[in-house]
Design a protein around this motif. Structure first.
Motif, PDB file in Angstrom:
ATOM      1  N   THR A  11       0.834  -1.201   0.000  1.00  0.00           N
ATOM      2  CA  THR A  11       0.000   0.000   0.000  1.00  0.00           C
ATOM      3  C   THR A  11       0.865   1.245   0.000  1.00  0.00           C
ATOM      4  O   THR A  11       1.984   1.239   0.507  1.00  0.00           O
ATOM      5  CB  THR A  11      -0.905   0.063   1.251  1.00  0.00           C
ATOM      6  N   GLU A  12       0.322   2.296  -0.566  1.00  0.00           N
ATOM      7  CA  GLU A  12       0.873   3.640  -0.413  1.00  0.00           C
ATOM      8  C   GLU A  12      -0.123   4.392   0.458  1.00  0.00           C
ATOM      9  O   GLU A  12      -1.250   4.668   0.028  1.00  0.00           O
ATOM     10  CB  GLU A  12       1.040   4.332  -1.755  1.00  0.00           C
ATOM     11  N   ARG A  13       0.277   4.686   1.686  1.00  0.00           N
ATOM     12  CA  ARG A  13      -0.620   5.259   2.681  1.00  0.00           C
ATOM     13  C   ARG A  13      -1.311   6.534   2.191  1.00  0.00           C
ATOM     14  O   ARG A  13      -2.525   6.671   2.319  1.00  0.00           O
ATOM     15  CB  ARG A  13       0.153   5.568   3.966  1.00  0.00           C
ATOM     16  N   ASP A  14      -0.550   7.476   1.662  1.00  0.00           N
ATOM     17  CA  ASP A  14      -1.121   8.779   1.329  1.00  0.00           C
ATOM     18  C   ASP A  14      -1.842   8.811  -0.013  1.00  0.00           C
ATOM     19  O   ASP A  14      -2.832   9.518  -0.161  1.00  0.00           O
ATOM     20  CB  ASP A  14      -0.039   9.855   1.357  1.00  0.00           C
ATOM     21  N   SER A  15      -1.375   8.054  -1.006  1.00  0.00           N
ATOM     22  CA  SER A  15      -2.009   8.073  -2.331  1.00  0.00           C
ATOM     23  C   SER A  15      -3.190   7.111  -2.415  1.00  0.00           C
ATOM     24  O   SER A  15      -3.976   7.186  -3.357  1.00  0.00           O
ATOM     25  CB  SER A  15      -0.995   7.709  -3.415  1.00  0.00           C
ATOM     26  N   ALA A  16      -3.302   6.184  -1.452  1.00  0.00           N
ATOM     27  CA  ALA A  16      -4.349   5.151  -1.407  1.00  0.00           C
ATOM     28  C   ALA A  16      -4.223   4.159  -2.559  1.00  0.00           C
ATOM     29  O   ALA A  16      -5.188   3.493  -2.914  1.00  0.00           O
ATOM     30  CB  ALA A  16      -5.748   5.763  -1.363  1.00  0.00           C
ATOM     31  N   ARG A  17      -3.018   4.043  -3.117  1.00  0.00           N
ATOM     32  CA  ARG A  17      -2.819   3.084  -4.206  1.00  0.00           C
ATOM     33  C   ARG A  17      -2.334   1.744  -3.663  1.00  0.00           C
ATOM     34  O   ARG A  17      -1.577   1.682  -2.696  1.00  0.00           O
ATOM     35  CB  ARG A  17      -1.790   3.611  -5.211  1.00  0.00           C
ATOM     36  N   ILE A  18      -2.794   0.671  -4.316  1.00  0.00           N
ATOM     37  CA  ILE A  18      -2.303  -0.678  -4.056  1.00  0.00           C
ATOM     38  C   ILE A  18      -1.412  -1.035  -5.228  1.00  0.00           C
ATOM     39  O   ILE A  18      -1.816  -0.924  -6.389  1.00  0.00           O
ATOM     40  CB  ILE A  18      -3.451  -1.681  -3.916  1.00  0.00           C
ATOM     41  N   LEU A  19      -0.184  -1.439  -4.921  1.00  0.00           N
ATOM     42  CA  LEU A  19       0.794  -1.776  -5.943  1.00  0.00           C
ATOM     43  C   LEU A  19       1.022  -3.274  -5.973  1.00  0.00           C
ATOM     44  O   LEU A  19       0.987  -3.949  -4.937  1.00  0.00           O
ATOM     45  CB  LEU A  19       2.131  -1.076  -5.676  1.00  0.00           C
ATOM     46  N   GLU A  20       1.300  -3.784  -7.158  1.00  0.00           N
ATOM     47  CA  GLU A  20       1.702  -5.166  -7.377  1.00  0.00           C
ATOM     48  C   GLU A  20       3.204  -5.150  -7.626  1.00  0.00           C
ATOM     49  O   GLU A  20       3.680  -4.409  -8.493  1.00  0.00           O
ATOM     50  CB  GLU A  20       0.957  -5.722  -8.587  1.00  0.00           C
ATOM     51  N   VAL A  21       3.938  -5.943  -6.869  1.00  0.00           N
ATOM     52  CA  VAL A  21       5.390  -6.049  -7.052  1.00  0.00           C
ATOM     53  C   VAL A  21       5.683  -7.447  -7.577  1.00  0.00           C
ATOM     54  O   VAL A  21       5.438  -8.445  -6.889  1.00  0.00           O
ATOM     55  CB  VAL A  21       6.156  -5.790  -5.738  1.00  0.00           C
ATOM     56  N   ALA A  22       6.204  -7.516  -8.785  1.00  0.00           N
ATOM     57  CA  ALA A  22       6.516  -8.794  -9.431  1.00  0.00           C
ATOM     58  C   ALA A  22       7.827  -9.357  -8.876  1.00  0.00           C
ATOM     59  O   ALA A  22       8.625  -8.626  -8.278  1.00  0.00           O
ATOM     60  CB  ALA A  22       6.617  -8.593 -10.944  1.00  0.00           C
ATOM     61  N   PRO A  23       8.072 -10.655  -9.066  1.00  0.00           N
ATOM     62  CA  PRO A  23       9.313 -11.258  -8.575  1.00  0.00           C
ATOM     63  C   PRO A  23      10.579 -10.565  -9.092  1.00  0.00           C
ATOM     64  O   PRO A  23      11.600 -10.558  -8.410  1.00  0.00           O
ATOM     65  CB  PRO A  23       9.238 -12.703  -9.083  1.00  0.00           C
ATOM     66  N   ASP A  24      10.505  -9.927 -10.276  1.00  0.00           N
ATOM     67  CA  ASP A  24      11.684  -9.238 -10.803  1.00  0.00           C
ATOM     68  C   ASP A  24      11.813  -7.810 -10.270  1.00  0.00           C
ATOM     69  O   ASP A  24      12.718  -7.079 -10.653  1.00  0.00           O
ATOM     70  CB  ASP A  24      11.661  -9.221 -12.336  1.00  0.00           C
ATOM     71  N   GLY A  25      10.906  -7.398  -9.366  1.00  0.00           N
ATOM     72  CA  GLY A  25      10.977  -6.082  -8.758  1.00  0.00           C
ATOM     73  C   GLY A  25      10.168  -5.011  -9.473  1.00  0.00           C
ATOM     74  O   GLY A  25      10.029  -3.902  -8.969  1.00  0.00           O
ATOM     75  N   GLU A  26       9.630  -5.333 -10.633  1.00  0.00           N
ATOM     76  CA  GLU A  26       8.791  -4.368 -11.348  1.00  0.00           C
ATOM     77  C   GLU A  26       7.504  -4.118 -10.561  1.00  0.00           C
ATOM     78  O   GLU A  26       6.953  -5.028  -9.953  1.00  0.00           O
ATOM     79  CB  GLU A  26       8.433  -4.891 -12.736  1.00  0.00           C
ATOM     80  N   THR A  27       7.035  -2.872 -10.563  1.00  0.00           N
ATOM     81  CA  THR A  27       5.797  -2.537  -9.869  1.00  0.00           C
ATOM     82  C   THR A  27       4.787  -1.934 -10.836  1.00  0.00           C
ATOM     83  O   THR A  27       5.153  -1.346 -11.846  1.00  0.00           O
ATOM     84  CB  THR A  27       6.028  -1.529  -8.730  1.00  0.00           C
ATOM     85  N   ARG A  28       3.529  -2.136 -10.511  1.00  0.00           N
ATOM     86  CA  ARG A  28       2.448  -1.502 -11.261  1.00  0.00           C
ATOM     87  C   ARG A  28       1.300  -1.232 -10.295  1.00  0.00           C
ATOM     88  O   ARG A  28       1.144  -1.924  -9.280  1.00  0.00           O
ATOM     89  CB  ARG A  28       1.986  -2.359 -12.433  1.00  0.00           C
ATOM     90  N   VAL A  29       0.511  -0.207 -10.613  1.00  0.00           N
ATOM     91  CA  VAL A  29      -0.648   0.131  -9.791  1.00  0.00           C
ATOM     92  C   VAL A  29      -1.779  -0.831 -10.123  1.00  0.00           C
ATOM     93  O   VAL A  29      -2.154  -0.978 -11.290  1.00  0.00           O
ATOM     94  CB  VAL A  29      -1.092   1.592 -10.036  1.00  0.00           C
ATOM     95  N   VAL A  30      -2.302  -1.495  -9.111  1.00  0.00           N
ATOM     96  CA  VAL A  30      -3.436  -2.400  -9.279  1.00  0.00           C
ATOM     97  C   VAL A  30      -4.732  -1.595  -9.214  1.00  0.00           C
ATOM     98  O   VAL A  30      -5.626  -1.771 -10.033  1.00  0.00           O
ATOM     99  CB  VAL A  30      -3.440  -3.497  -8.197  1.00  0.00           C
TER     100      VAL A  30
END
Length: 184
Positions: A11-30
């Motif tokens: 989670t990002e507390r202030d932006s209220a975004r939930i992120l997906e972190v892939a095994p290779d470290g790449e992130t994307r907003v879910v």
């Protein structure tokens, strides 16, 4: 943070975004959780996964809450369904909102709600402030809770931030103390 297979959600507390972190470290907003109000210690706080559902603890204008979201898709393209309230209306404040949620070995959902800087409320069994709550995944109250009519599992807490269980099922909770007296 919560894990589903090899995917980590954060989670990002202030932006209220939930992120997906892939095994290779790449992130994307879910997704972004609606109606989250961030403050010094409030906002989008805790996550827990249970099968194909993501449980999310956040601070809203109406208080702290836990919502369940169905998870759809595959790694790299996860998305969330519409929220279903699990428990809401828990006291919230600028400080001491707790926010940790986790499934215990008994498959019940444990929720840490801080005292919201209202210390007497943590000792009041009718208030949900300063408590560890224990509920079923659907939000119902387990009949083997200390009071089968209440989600309160443990009271008198300041600001629980972590849960862990020993092999025999004993729960340990960590919480911030005043300035230097953290507790386990």
């Amino acid at each position: 943070m919560s894990v589903l297979g090899e995917t980590v959600f954060v989670t990002e507390r202030d932006s209220a975004r939930i992120l997906e972190v892939a095994p290779d470290g790449e992130t994307r907003v879910v997704d972004t959780v609606d109606d989250v109000v961030h403050s010094d210690e409030g906002g989008l706080l805790g996550l827990a996964t249970d099968g194909d559902a993501l449980y999310v603890y956040s601070t809203a204008r109406s208080g702290n809450r836990v919502e369940r979201y169905a998870i759809a898709g595959e790694p790299g393209s996860y998305r969330l369904g519409e929220p279903t309230p699990v428990i809401d209306g828990m006291p919230a404040g600028t400080h001491h909102n707790g926010g940790r949620i986790a499934f215990g070995p008994d498959r019940m959902l444990y929720i840490a709600n801080g005292d919201t800087s209202d210390e007497p409320a943590s000792q009041n069994p009718r208030s949900l402030a300063g408590k560890i709550l224990r509920i079923a995944p659907d939000g119902s109250i387990p009949t083997d809770n200390p009071d089968p009519q209440s989600p309160v599992y443990s009271l008198g807490h300041r600001n629980v931030q972590g849960f862990a269980w020993a092999e025999d099922g004993t729960m340990f909770a960590s919480e911030f103390g005043r300035n230097y007296r953290d507790e386990l």
